[in-house]
Design a protein around this motif. Structure first.
Motif, PDB file in Angstrom:
ATOM      1  N   ARG A 133      20.381  80.151  78.660  1.00 57.42           N
ATOM      2  CA  ARG A 133      20.754  81.527  79.028  1.00 57.42           C
ATOM      3  C   ARG A 133      22.085  81.926  78.374  1.00 57.42           C
ATOM      4  NH1 ARG A 133      17.840  80.860  84.003  1.00 57.42           N
ATOM      5  NH2 ARG A 133      15.823  81.839  83.678  1.00 57.42           N
ATOM      6  N   MET A 134      23.051  80.994  78.340  1.00 55.00           N
ATOM      7  CA  MET A 134      24.321  81.311  77.678  1.00 55.00           C
ATOM      8  C   MET A 134      24.110  81.555  76.190  1.00 55.00           C
ATOM      9  SD  MET A 134      27.460  79.172  79.346  1.00 55.00           S
ATOM     10  CE  MET A 134      26.755  77.533  79.266  1.00 55.00           C
ATOM     11  N   LEU A 135      23.241  80.777  75.574  1.00 56.65           N
ATOM     12  CA  LEU A 135      22.976  80.961  74.146  1.00 56.65           C
ATOM     13  C   LEU A 135      22.336  82.311  73.881  1.00 56.65           C
ATOM     14  CD1 LEU A 135      21.794  77.370  73.216  1.00 56.65           C
ATOM     15  CD2 LEU A 135      23.537  78.656  71.975  1.00 56.65           C
ATOM     16  N   MET A 136      21.282  82.659  74.639  1.00 53.83           N
ATOM     17  CA  MET A 136      20.578  83.916  74.356  1.00 53.83           C
ATOM     18  C   MET A 136      21.455  85.131  74.656  1.00 53.83           C
ATOM     19  SD  MET A 136      17.711  84.194  77.439  1.00 53.83           S
ATOM     20  CE  MET A 136      17.008  82.576  77.225  1.00 53.83           C
ATOM     21  N   MET A 137      22.210  85.060  75.758  1.00 56.68           N
ATOM     22  CA  MET A 137      23.039  86.220  76.111  1.00 56.68           C
ATOM     23  C   MET A 137      24.291  86.292  75.249  1.00 56.68           C
ATOM     24  SD  MET A 137      22.488  86.385  80.238  1.00 56.68           S
ATOM     25  CE  MET A 137      23.145  88.036  80.427  1.00 56.68           C
ATOM     26  N   GLY A 138      24.871  85.132  74.942  1.00 56.55           N
ATOM     27  CA  GLY A 138      26.058  85.120  74.095  1.00 56.55           C
ATOM     28  C   GLY A 138      25.783  85.672  72.715  1.00 56.55           C
ATOM     29  N   VAL A 139      24.689  85.216  72.100  1.00 49.54           N
ATOM     30  CA  VAL A 139      24.347  85.694  70.760  1.00 49.54           C
ATOM     31  C   VAL A 139      24.015  87.186  70.783  1.00 49.54           C
ATOM     32  CG1 VAL A 139      22.640  85.533  68.904  1.00 49.54           C
ATOM     33  CG2 VAL A 139      23.597  83.445  69.907  1.00 49.54           C
ATOM     34  N   TYR A 140      23.250  87.629  71.790  1.00 50.37           N
ATOM     35  CA  TYR A 140      22.850  89.034  71.844  1.00 50.37           C
ATOM     36  C   TYR A 140      24.054  89.952  72.042  1.00 50.37           C
ATOM     37  CZ  TYR A 140      20.157  93.218  72.842  1.00 50.37           C
ATOM     38  OH  TYR A 140      19.626  94.487  72.783  1.00 50.37           O
ATOM     39  N   LEU A 141      24.980  89.551  72.900  1.00 49.21           N
ATOM     40  CA  LEU A 141      26.085  90.446  73.271  1.00 49.21           C
ATOM     41  C   LEU A 141      27.286  90.369  72.331  1.00 49.21           C
ATOM     42  CD1 LEU A 141      25.954  89.864  77.131  1.00 49.21           C
ATOM     43  CD2 LEU A 141      25.214  91.919  75.902  1.00 49.21           C
ATOM     44  N   THR A 142      27.470  89.229  71.634  1.00 50.20           N
ATOM     45  CA  THR A 142      28.664  89.094  70.781  1.00 50.20           C
ATOM     46  C   THR A 142      28.324  88.861  69.314  1.00 50.20           C
ATOM     47  OG1 THR A 142      28.886  86.678  70.969  1.00 50.20           O
ATOM     48  CG2 THR A 142      29.854  88.020  72.734  1.00 50.20           C
ATOM     49  N   ILE A 191      14.969  88.673  73.915  1.00 43.17           N
ATOM     50  CA  ILE A 191      16.413  88.477  73.854  1.00 43.17           C
ATOM     51  C   ILE A 191      16.766  87.129  73.229  1.00 43.17           C
ATOM     52  CG2 ILE A 191      16.626  87.411  76.143  1.00 43.17           C
ATOM     53  CD1 ILE A 191      19.258  88.875  76.508  1.00 43.17           C
ATOM     54  N   ALA A 192      15.846  86.176  73.286  1.00 43.92           N
ATOM     55  CA  ALA A 192      16.123  84.812  72.822  1.00 43.92           C
ATOM     56  C   ALA A 192      15.885  84.624  71.329  1.00 43.92           C
ATOM     57  CB  ALA A 192      15.260  83.823  73.596  1.00 43.92           C
ATOM     58  N   ARG A 193      15.277  85.602  70.677  1.00 37.31           N
ATOM     59  CA  ARG A 193      14.824  85.394  69.301  1.00 37.31           C
ATOM     60  C   ARG A 193      15.950  84.962  68.364  1.00 37.31           C
ATOM     61  NH1 ARG A 193      12.482  90.399  68.021  1.00 37.31           N
ATOM     62  NH2 ARG A 193      10.593  89.705  69.093  1.00 37.31           N
ATOM     63  N   GLU A 194      17.082  85.676  68.386  1.00 32.57           N
ATOM     64  CA  GLU A 194      18.158  85.359  67.456  1.00 32.57           C
ATOM     65  C   GLU A 194      18.855  84.048  67.829  1.00 32.57           C
ATOM     66  OE1 GLU A 194      22.083  87.320  65.285  1.00 32.57           O
ATOM     67  OE2 GLU A 194      20.949  88.511  66.735  1.00 32.57           O
ATOM     68  N   ALA A 195      18.950  83.764  69.130  1.00 34.48           N
ATOM     69  CA  ALA A 195      19.567  82.501  69.558  1.00 34.48           C
ATOM     70  C   ALA A 195      18.777  81.315  69.025  1.00 34.48           C
ATOM     71  CB  ALA A 195      19.659  82.446  71.081  1.00 34.48           C
ATOM     72  N   ILE A 196      17.459  81.419  69.049  1.00 36.08           N
ATOM     73  CA  ILE A 196      16.606  80.347  68.511  1.00 36.08           C
ATOM     74  C   ILE A 196      16.893  80.154  67.025  1.00 36.08           C
ATOM     75  CG2 ILE A 196      14.227  79.644  68.042  1.00 36.08           C
ATOM     76  CD1 ILE A 196      13.397  81.268  70.533  1.00 36.08           C
ATOM     77  N   GLU A 197      17.014  81.246  66.297  1.00 33.75           N
ATOM     78  CA  GLU A 197      17.288  81.170  64.853  1.00 33.75           C
ATOM     79  C   GLU A 197      18.645  80.521  64.589  1.00 33.75           C
ATOM     80  OE1 GLU A 197      16.981  85.151  63.442  1.00 33.75           O
ATOM     81  OE2 GLU A 197      14.797  85.291  63.749  1.00 33.75           O
ATOM     82  N   ARG A 198      19.654  80.888  65.383  1.00 34.26           N
ATOM     83  CA  ARG A 198      21.003  80.348  65.175  1.00 34.26           C
ATOM     84  C   ARG A 198      21.041  78.836  65.432  1.00 34.26           C
ATOM     85  NH1 ARG A 198      25.259  84.034  65.321  1.00 34.26           N
ATOM     86  NH2 ARG A 198      24.533  86.088  64.623  1.00 34.26           N
ATOM     87  N   VAL A 199      20.380  78.419  66.505  1.00 35.60           N
ATOM     88  CA  VAL A 199      20.354  76.982  66.814  1.00 35.60           C
ATOM     89  C   VAL A 199      19.636  76.223  65.712  1.00 35.60           C
ATOM     90  CG1 VAL A 199      19.420  75.239  68.390  1.00 35.60           C
ATOM     91  CG2 VAL A 199      20.561  77.275  69.309  1.00 35.60           C
ATOM     92  N   ASN A 200      18.554  76.793  65.197  1.00 37.63           N
ATOM     93  CA  ASN A 200      17.809  76.111  64.137  1.00 37.63           C
ATOM     94  C   ASN A 200      18.512  76.192  62.789  1.00 37.63           C
ATOM     95  OD1 ASN A 200      14.965  74.997  64.969  1.00 37.63           O
ATOM     96  ND2 ASN A 200      15.334  76.802  66.232  1.00 37.63           N
TER      97      ASN A 200
END
Length: 860
Positions: free
Chosen positions: A498-507, A364-373
């Motif tokens: 957790r907010m980053l991974m869930m926020g990116v995944y859901l929205t 679930i965290a994969r895309e959040a990591i990409e967005r932050v980077n």
């Protein structure tokens, strides 16, 4: 309110907050010409009262919120409270025990109602404390992580993740607290403890010898299903494939070879307990070993432990060791310092435990990591991005189920008839969607608190609870991503990640653009605050003693990015003096003139007014840049410098030589109150209304804009201030410091038009003459000029006699301290602080001696 004669924070701060709320100044429906600014309040747990860390966090948020609101933004500061599953259930259970009750005696539904009653009590107290601090969120949008709308959002998120295969259920080794149940990795605190290493003998089956294994947890040997050696260890190569017998219970287990073994540790033989050790769990999977669970969920040993069944695991340890010793199975026991995991809430020793739980896949965290980077979210200070990356890249599946009653019930249902399992957003489905039977049941566990908290940045804007009266339809479009998140670095992984991974995944969007992580508030010696140390600083007590404004300003002034705050009452005293200085400046202005106009309503004509306006413009430019860069301490210091040093120490003093400037200084002071308002909202509000005489609140006044600087007028007055200070210093050795003198000379090092009227008035000189050549007398040399008190203004012989006496006395002190420091035995044996003190004293005395010698030379 009657005008006070001294600064009294209780009187100053009384009644203002109620007025702000009543007038709706904090509403997110106000303003907006510059766009939207959105920030989420980290919701305090409903477990008690606020601590000093909360005071820092909410002060920093309030500073930027008030600044943005005054600067023309439509501001939403989203308030709320967190249900805090484990922590709150523990608090309420403890209270029940004192009343002779248990949650089981109440039953689940009644217990939950009991927790809600506690939430109303504790939550109300917390919100009142936030109001006392002066925080200004939009209270009309207050949320609770278990209110009806946010429960809907949690269910929607869970069902989507479940249906997408991101949430799954399985038997895995997890962190287990025998009081609070399952814990995620970051909910376990590891502390160094002095324990024991027990060396236990296992008999080799069919042979007259034994092997020795070492363990810090001897009670777990009942769960051993193998012992292992390294495949390259020649000492035990021939043992591989044989069996050993567990003492007391006589169960036989195999000897296996595995590269995991450290041949240099202990005997080189290691017990394998797949059911109660994470490393052994992996070894067990590789070798297809059975995983035995030797105690129940409460930590009581089971029938696998023979005569010790029914004993609590930790209480049984020494009993088991004694029995093993009696049987000759203990080779030795050594002291051993090692890391032991503890529950972050109840501090119970945590056990590795295989359990059937719900998990969120790490993917679930994969895309959040990409967005932050990709810099869609920025960290302040920036080094926290490295910490974020490191943790996220080593992420494991997240255990989200908790064995509690208080929290979001897992929305998974089971059919008793056909065994179907499904997730549903419905509160109580009527029947099984597979077979139609009504004999269904819901999963009894609740979700990890951080699951619902992980939705906070989006659920409070309407995601998952669209149509709620507490949100606007356009919130998700206009306010996501949030502008900023301010929180402590200690919950970067608990909450922010957790907010980053869930926020990116859901929205599909990051939940916030910027993340400011502040450090801890420690005591004045840099020690962490704790009740046991007796060094806890209660923010409510500090507000009672010093006022909310002083506490806020102190915390902001000490909050350097990336550094822990060392808070002391000395610092609070310092900034209370600052508040008093501002109060007294306002009193002086009131004595000169009843009311003052806004700066934009007047034309600044006097030289002093132009100088103060130029310096104020410089301060405005700095404060804006500093707050925009989240350098709250720098912005506080800039306010302090301008108001104390430039306005009060010089502006007001210089006005005594030019009464025509008073009206202009009063207008500038009103603007300075606006600049300070985000830091000290109560004092600035009171003084703004008293001096300005307007009904409008400084809270919603326009934040000052820089108006440009006048370099020429600043140079003239900077030189004038330097000249005043120089003449004052020159008068000191003559004992004329506070006396009027007839004449003084000034010799600037470059041509400059000095405002002599101001210099003569403040330096107490009848006439100041600017000269090109050096004059005889007592002089003072500064960076840009020399001042001279002419010889005919004093009796040189008397001054020389006094200075010579001072020189001799100081010389004797220099010789005494030098003698001490030249003593090798003293230097060798003296404590470091004593040695440092003497060295500093000698340096100070030598400086003083040099100054006296210089003064003597100018007199003679």
């Amino acid at each position: 309110m009657a005008e006070s004669k001294s600064y009294d924070p209780v009187e100053i701060e009384s009644g203002l907050y109620e007025e702000w709320e009543k007038r709706g100044y904090f509403s997110s429906k106000r303003g907006g010409k510059k766009g939207y600014f959105t920030i989420m309040m980290p919701p305090p747990n409903v477990t008690g009262s606020l601590h000093i860390g909360h005071a820092l966090n909410h002060t920093l948020q309030d500073i930027i919120v008030r600044y943005k609101r005054m600067d023309g933004y439509n501001v939403l500061w989203q308030p709320g409270l967190d249900h805090a599953g484990i922590a709150t259930q523990n608090v309420v259970e403890t209270r029940l025990i004192k009343e002779g009750k248990t949650k089981e005696s109440l039953g689940r539904e009644e217990f939950i109602q009991e927790v809600y009653r506690w939430k109303e009590h504790s939550g109300g107290m917390i919100l009142n404390q936030l109001r006392r601090l002066g925080t200004s969120p939009d209270w009309s949008r207050e949320r609770f992580t278990m209110d009806e709308g946010l429960q809907k959002a949690v269910k929607k998120a869970f069902v989507k993740l479940y249906n997408d295969g991101i949430i799954f259920q399985g038997n895995y080794m997890i962190n287990w607290c025998t009081h609070d149940g399952a814990l995620s990795d970051i909910e376990v605190e590891h502390h160094e403890v002095e324990g024991k290493m027990y060396h236990i003998r296992y008999k080799v089956v069919g042979e007259n010898r034994f092997v020795t294994v070492a363990t810090t947890r001897p009670e777990t040997y009942f769960g051993d299903t193998a012992v292992m050696v390294h495949p390259d260890d020649d000492r035990y190569r021939e043992l591989v494939g044989k069996k050993v017998r567990l003492p007391l219970i006589d169960r036989e287990i195999p000897v296996i070879a595995d590269n995991h073994v450290d041949m240099s540790f202990g005997s080189g033989v290691v017990k394998v307990t797949p059911g109660h050790d994470p490393n052994d769990y992996e070894v067990g999977r590789r070798h297809d070993l059975e995983s035995l669970t030797i105690f129940d969920e409460k930590g009581f040993l089971n029938d696998l432990c023979g005569e010790f069944a029914g004993c609590e695991r930790l209480e049984a340890r020494e009993k088991i060791v004694q029995k093993l010793t009696d049987e000759g199975c203990v080779e030795k026991v050594e002291k051993h310092i090692h890391q032991v995991g503890h529950c972050y809430r109840c501090k119970n020793v945590v056990e590795p435990y295989i359990s059937h739980q719900w998990f969120v896949k790490k993917e679930i965290a994969r895309e959040a990591i990409e967005r932050v980077n990709a810099d869609e979210t920025l960290f302040f200070p920036p080094q926290w991005k490295n910490n974020f990356d490191s943790w996220m890249n080593d992420l494991r599946d997240w255990c989200i189920s908790r064995q509690l009653w208080w929290g979001h019930r897992i929305p998974v249902f089971y059919c008793i008839e056909c065994g179907n399992q499904w997730a549903s957003e419905e509160d109580s489905p009527n029947c099984c969607p597979n077979c139609g039977t009504e004999v269904i049941m819901q999963d009894p566990n609740v979700l990890d608190t951080w699951f619902s908290s992980g939705l906070w940045a989006i659920s409070t804007l309407g995601w998952g609870n669209e149509g709620s009266d507490l949100v606007e339809k356009s919130d998700l479009e206009l306010r996501l991503p949030n502008s900023l998140l301010i929180t402590g670095f200690d919950i970067l992984f608990f909450w922010v990640a957790r907010m980053l991974m869930m926020g990116v995944y859901l929205t599909g969007r990051v939940p916030f653009k910027d993340v400011y992580l502040h450090a801890l508030v420690r005591d004045e010696f840099g020690k962490k605050m704790s009740k046991s140390k007796g060094n806890v600083i209660d923010p409510q007590e500090m507000i009672d003693r010093y006022g909310a404004d002083t506490l806020r300003f102190t915390l902001a002034a000490l909050c350097v990015q990336g550094r822990d705050i060392r808070l002391s009452e000395k610092a609070l005293e310092t900034y209370k003096h600052f508040a008093n200085k501002i109060f007294n400046a306002a009193r002086y202005l009131r004595m000169k003139q009843e009311k003052y106009s806004e700066l934009e309503e007047i034309e600044v004509k006097t030289e002093l007014g132009r100088y103060m306006q130029s310096r104020f413009s410089a301060a405005v430019k700095e404060v804006r840049e500093q707050i925009d860069g989240y350098r709250f301490n720098d912005a506080a210091v800039t306010n302090y410098r301008f108001l104390w040093t430039e306005f009060c120490d010089w502006g007001i003093e210089l006005s005594k030589a030019d009464g025509d400037a008073i009206a202009e200084l009063g207008a500038i002071f009103l603007e300075a109150l606006k600049l300070l308002s985000p830091f000290m909202p109560f004092l600035t509000e009171r003084l703004y209304k008293e001096l300005g005489g307007k009904s409008q609140s400084v809270t919603i006044a326009a934040f000052p804009e820089p108006s440009g600087q006048d370099g020429a007028i600043e140079e003239r007055f900077n030189m004038a201030i330097e000249a005043i200070q120089s003449i004052r210093r020159a008068k000191v050795p003559l004992q004329l410091a506070n006396r009027q003198i007839a004449l003084a000379y000034l010799r600037p090092y470059r041509p400059v038009d000095l405002p002599l009227l101001f210099i003569e008035r403040l330096a107490k000189v009848d006439r100041v003459v600017v000269v090109d050549d050096r004059q005889k007398g007592v002089s003072d040399v500064s960076a840009n000029l020399e001042s001279v008190i002419p010889s005919d203004s004093f009796d040189p012989s008397q001054i020389a006699q006094r200075l010579e006496a001072q020189r001799l006395k100081t010389q004797r002190e220099v010789e005494r301290i030098s003698s001490i420091l030249n003593n090798e035995n003293f230097v060798k044996n003296a404590p470091a602080d004593v040695l440092k003190k003497n060295q500093a004293q000698l340096e100070e005395l030598n400086q003083k001696l040099s100054e006296i010698t210089t003064q003597l030379g100018s007199v003679l």
